[in-house]
Motif scaffolding. Structure first.
Motif, PDB file in Angstrom:
ATOM      1  N   LEU A  49      -1.966   8.787  -0.929  1.00 32.38           N
ATOM      2  CA  LEU A  49      -0.536   9.028  -1.104  1.00 32.38           C
ATOM      3  C   LEU A  49      -0.349  10.212  -2.035  1.00 32.38           C
ATOM      4  O   LEU A  49      -1.051  10.332  -3.034  1.00 32.38           O
ATOM      5  N   GLU A  50       0.589  11.064  -1.680  1.00 25.83           N
ATOM      6  CA  GLU A  50       0.937  12.178  -2.565  1.00 25.83           C
ATOM      7  C   GLU A  50       2.357  11.955  -3.057  1.00 25.83           C
ATOM      8  O   GLU A  50       3.303  12.010  -2.289  1.00 25.83           O
ATOM      9  N   LYS A  51       2.479  11.648  -4.321  1.00 29.09           N
ATOM     10  CA  LYS A  51       3.774  11.437  -4.993  1.00 29.09           C
ATOM     11  C   LYS A  51       3.796  12.367  -6.191  1.00 29.09           C
ATOM     12  O   LYS A  51       3.312  13.476  -6.092  1.00 29.09           O
ATOM     13  N   SER A  52       4.316  11.930  -7.326  1.00 35.10           N
ATOM     14  CA  SER A  52       4.240  12.754  -8.539  1.00 35.10           C
ATOM     15  C   SER A  52       2.781  12.912  -8.969  1.00 35.10           C
ATOM     16  O   SER A  52       2.403  13.905  -9.565  1.00 35.10           O
ATOM     17  N   ASN A  53       1.954  11.912  -8.682  1.00 27.96           N
ATOM     18  CA  ASN A  53       0.496  11.975  -8.819  1.00 27.96           C
ATOM     19  C   ASN A  53      -0.103  11.779  -7.437  1.00 27.96           C
ATOM     20  O   ASN A  53       0.606  11.447  -6.482  1.00 27.96           O
ATOM     21  N   ASN A  54      -1.395  11.939  -7.330  1.00 29.12           N
ATOM     22  CA  ASN A  54      -2.112  11.621  -6.096  1.00 29.12           C
ATOM     23  C   ASN A  54      -2.721  10.233  -6.236  1.00 29.12           C
ATOM     24  O   ASN A  54      -3.143   9.848  -7.329  1.00 29.12           O
ATOM     25  N   TYR A  55      -2.776   9.492  -5.151  1.00 27.72           N
ATOM     26  CA  TYR A  55      -3.321   8.140  -5.159  1.00 27.72           C
ATOM     27  C   TYR A  55      -4.314   7.994  -4.025  1.00 27.72           C
ATOM     28  O   TYR A  55      -4.045   8.433  -2.903  1.00 27.72           O
ATOM     29  N   ILE A  56      -5.449   7.383  -4.322  1.00 31.12           N
ATOM     30  CA  ILE A  56      -6.424   7.064  -3.286  1.00 31.12           C
ATOM     31  C   ILE A  56      -6.637   5.556  -3.303  1.00 31.12           C
ATOM     32  O   ILE A  56      -6.722   4.934  -4.361  1.00 31.12           O
ATOM     33  N   ILE A  63      -9.238  -1.698  -4.192  1.00 31.15           N
ATOM     34  CA  ILE A  63      -9.361  -0.706  -5.255  1.00 31.15           C
ATOM     35  C   ILE A  63      -8.443   0.478  -4.985  1.00 31.15           C
ATOM     36  O   ILE A  63      -8.332   0.946  -3.854  1.00 31.15           O
ATOM     37  N   PHE A  64      -7.773   0.954  -6.048  1.00 31.01           N
ATOM     38  CA  PHE A  64      -6.997   2.185  -5.945  1.00 31.01           C
ATOM     39  C   PHE A  64      -7.054   2.924  -7.276  1.00 31.01           C
ATOM     40  O   PHE A  64      -7.389   2.352  -8.310  1.00 31.01           O
ATOM     41  N   CYS A  65      -6.746   4.210  -7.221  1.00 35.80           N
ATOM     42  CA  CYS A  65      -6.590   4.967  -8.465  1.00 35.80           C
ATOM     43  C   CYS A  65      -5.618   6.110  -8.260  1.00 35.80           C
ATOM     44  O   CYS A  65      -5.392   6.563  -7.141  1.00 35.80           O
ATOM     45  N   GLY A  66      -5.026   6.511  -9.357  1.00 34.29           N
ATOM     46  CA  GLY A  66      -4.109   7.640  -9.362  1.00 34.29           C
ATOM     47  C   GLY A  66      -4.692   8.756 -10.206  1.00 34.29           C
ATOM     48  O   GLY A  66      -5.436   8.503 -11.142  1.00 34.29           O
ATOM     49  N   TYR A  67      -4.343   9.991  -9.838  1.00 36.25           N
ATOM     50  CA  TYR A  67      -4.863  11.123 -10.597  1.00 36.25           C
ATOM     51  C   TYR A  67      -3.978  12.352 -10.403  1.00 36.25           C
ATOM     52  O   TYR A  67      -3.239  12.451  -9.428  1.00 36.25           O
ATOM     53  N   THR A  68      -4.057  13.264 -11.346  1.00 32.01           N
ATOM     54  CA  THR A  68      -3.436  14.579 -11.197  1.00 32.01           C
ATOM     55  C   THR A  68      -4.506  15.631 -10.969  1.00 32.01           C
ATOM     56  O   THR A  68      -4.270  16.630 -10.323  1.00 32.01           O
ATOM     57  N   ASP A  69      -5.712  15.399 -11.485  1.00 33.12           N
ATOM     58  CA  ASP A  69      -6.836  16.319 -11.320  1.00 33.12           C
ATOM     59  C   ASP A  69      -7.987  15.543 -10.677  1.00 33.12           C
ATOM     60  O   ASP A  69      -8.510  14.598 -11.270  1.00 33.12           O
ATOM     61  N   SER A  70      -8.390  15.937  -9.466  1.00 37.29           N
ATOM     62  CA  SER A  70      -9.410  15.186  -8.726  1.00 37.29           C
ATOM     63  C   SER A  70     -10.788  15.215  -9.387  1.00 37.29           C
ATOM     64  O   SER A  70     -11.665  14.458  -9.009  1.00 37.29           O
ATOM     65  N   ASP A  71     -10.976  16.084 -10.374  1.00 35.30           N
ATOM     66  CA  ASP A  71     -12.241  16.123 -11.109  1.00 35.30           C
ATOM     67  C   ASP A  71     -12.143  15.441 -12.469  1.00 35.30           C
ATOM     68  O   ASP A  71     -13.074  15.516 -13.272  1.00 35.30           O
ATOM     69  N   ASN A  72     -11.021  14.779 -12.734  1.00 35.62           N
ATOM     70  CA  ASN A  72     -10.807  14.134 -14.026  1.00 35.62           C
ATOM     71  C   ASN A  72     -10.057  12.812 -13.838  1.00 35.62           C
ATOM     72  O   ASN A  72      -8.978  12.619 -14.376  1.00 35.62           O
ATOM     73  N   ILE A  73     -10.636  11.906 -13.067  1.00 38.42           N
ATOM     74  CA  ILE A  73     -10.038  10.592 -12.810  1.00 38.42           C
ATOM     75  C   ILE A  73     -10.472   9.661 -13.936  1.00 38.42           C
ATOM     76  O   ILE A  73     -11.660   9.487 -14.191  1.00 38.42           O
ATOM     77  N   LEU A  74      -9.484   9.074 -14.619  1.00 38.17           N
ATOM     78  CA  LEU A  74      -9.754   8.316 -15.842  1.00 38.17           C
ATOM     79  C   LEU A  74     -10.051   6.843 -15.617  1.00 38.17           C
ATOM     80  O   LEU A  74     -10.638   6.192 -16.498  1.00 38.17           O
ATOM     81  N   SER A  75      -9.638   6.269 -14.469  1.00 41.85           N
ATOM     82  CA  SER A  75      -9.873   4.842 -14.259  1.00 41.85           C
ATOM     83  C   SER A  75      -9.726   4.482 -12.790  1.00 41.85           C
ATOM     84  O   SER A  75      -9.189   5.259 -12.002  1.00 41.85           O
ATOM     85  N   ILE A  76     -10.208   3.288 -12.455  1.00 48.44           N
ATOM     86  CA  ILE A  76      -9.953   2.695 -11.142  1.00 48.44           C
ATOM     87  C   ILE A  76      -9.256   1.362 -11.381  1.00 48.44           C
ATOM     88  O   ILE A  76      -9.482   0.710 -12.404  1.00 48.44           O
ATOM     89  N   ASN A  77      -8.395   0.977 -10.455  1.00 46.47           N
ATOM     90  CA  ASN A  77      -7.649  -0.274 -10.559  1.00 46.47           C
ATOM     91  C   ASN A  77      -8.119  -1.214  -9.461  1.00 46.47           C
ATOM     92  O   ASN A  77      -8.273  -0.806  -8.315  1.00 46.47           O
ATOM     93  N   ILE A  78      -8.310  -2.464  -9.828  1.00 50.89           N
ATOM     94  CA  ILE A  78      -8.805  -3.474  -8.900  1.00 50.89           C
ATOM     95  C   ILE A  78      -7.748  -4.572  -8.810  1.00 50.89           C
ATOM     96  O   ILE A  78      -7.404  -5.190  -9.819  1.00 50.89           O
ATOM     97  N   TYR A  79      -7.208  -4.779  -7.612  1.00 47.99           N
ATOM     98  CA  TYR A  79      -6.163  -5.788  -7.409  1.00 47.99           C
ATOM     99  C   TYR A  79      -6.763  -7.118  -6.975  1.00 47.99           C
ATOM    100  O   TYR A  79      -7.584  -7.179  -6.079  1.00 47.99           O
ATOM    101  N   GLN A  80      -6.292  -8.189  -7.629  1.00 42.93           N
ATOM    102  CA  GLN A  80      -6.722  -9.553  -7.312  1.00 42.93           C
ATOM    103  C   GLN A  80      -5.551 -10.455  -6.970  1.00 42.93           C
ATOM    104  O   GLN A  80      -5.738 -11.633  -6.749  1.00 42.93           O
ATOM    105  N   ASN A  81      -4.338  -9.912  -6.933  1.00 49.17           N
ATOM    106  CA  ASN A  81      -3.157 -10.747  -6.760  1.00 49.17           C
ATOM    107  C   ASN A  81      -2.106  -9.964  -5.994  1.00 49.17           C
ATOM    108  O   ASN A  81      -1.836  -8.812  -6.306  1.00 49.17           O
ATOM    109  N   LYS A  82      -1.470 -10.578  -5.018  1.00 49.85           N
ATOM    110  CA  LYS A  82      -0.464  -9.921  -4.185  1.00 49.85           C
ATOM    111  C   LYS A  82       0.932  -9.953  -4.795  1.00 49.85           C
ATOM    112  O   LYS A  82       1.883  -9.520  -4.172  1.00 49.85           O
ATOM    113  N   LYS A  83       1.077 -10.424  -6.044  1.00 49.13           N
ATOM    114  CA  LYS A  83       2.407 -10.496  -6.647  1.00 49.13           C
ATOM    115  C   LYS A  83       3.027  -9.118  -6.842  1.00 49.13           C
ATOM    116  O   LYS A  83       4.233  -8.980  -6.857  1.00 49.13           O
ATOM    117  N   ASP A  84       2.202  -8.093  -7.020  1.00 46.27           N
ATOM    118  CA  ASP A  84       2.706  -6.722  -7.098  1.00 46.27           C
ATOM    119  C   ASP A  84       2.926  -6.254  -5.664  1.00 46.27           C
ATOM    120  O   ASP A  84       1.990  -6.094  -4.901  1.00 46.27           O
TER     121      ASP A  84
END
Length: 144
Positions: A49-56, A63-84
């Protein structure tokens, strides 16, 4: 039935954290990381997704993560719950295992586990059910 119509079974990931590096299925990942490093470990993302940041997003792993610089990704997010219900939540939830050193982390109610250069953060506010967790740069870490 033709075999190319069969749905390919996705293997559950094992994420092991230690002080300065994590391993995803025994493949090392350090933070900050890059788009290329993530795709070498997780394969091609299922969505971008391309929004204000990029998301993969890797829907099959939760697993998903957001970034502004593809060579400087600070974290990955792991979803375990569909409440979001946001578009950033993955279609499948993480079904793998998370380990801190040799111990499996199963407690749903942690806030932050600082390790060293790496930290594990809770996704979701303290007042609600945890959506999952984020693994990445420990902003509080200071080298001596």
């Amino acid at each position: 039935m033709l075999s190319f119509f069969k749905k390919k079974k996705v293997k559950d990931l094992v994420i092991t954290c230690d002080t300065d590096v994590i391993h995803i299925d025994d493949k090392p990942l350090t933070f900050p990381t890059s788009y290329d490093a993530l795709t070498q470990i997780l394969g091609s993302p299922s969505r971008e997704l391309e929004k204000s940041n990029n998301y993969i997003i890797w829907d099959q792993y939760g697993i998903f993560c957001g970034y502004t610089d593809s060579d400087n990704i600070l974290s990955i997010n792991i979803y375990q719950n569909k409440k979001d219900k946001s578009e950033y939540n993955t279609k499948q939830q993480f079904k793998g295992k998370l380990f801190l050193n040799e111990d499996e982390i199963t407690n749903n109610e942690f806030g932050k586990i600082p390790l060293g250069k790496v930290a594990i953060h809770r996704l979701g506010s303290e007042n609600e059910i945890r959506f999952g967790f984020s693994i990445g740069v420990n902003r509080d870490y200071r080298e001596l």
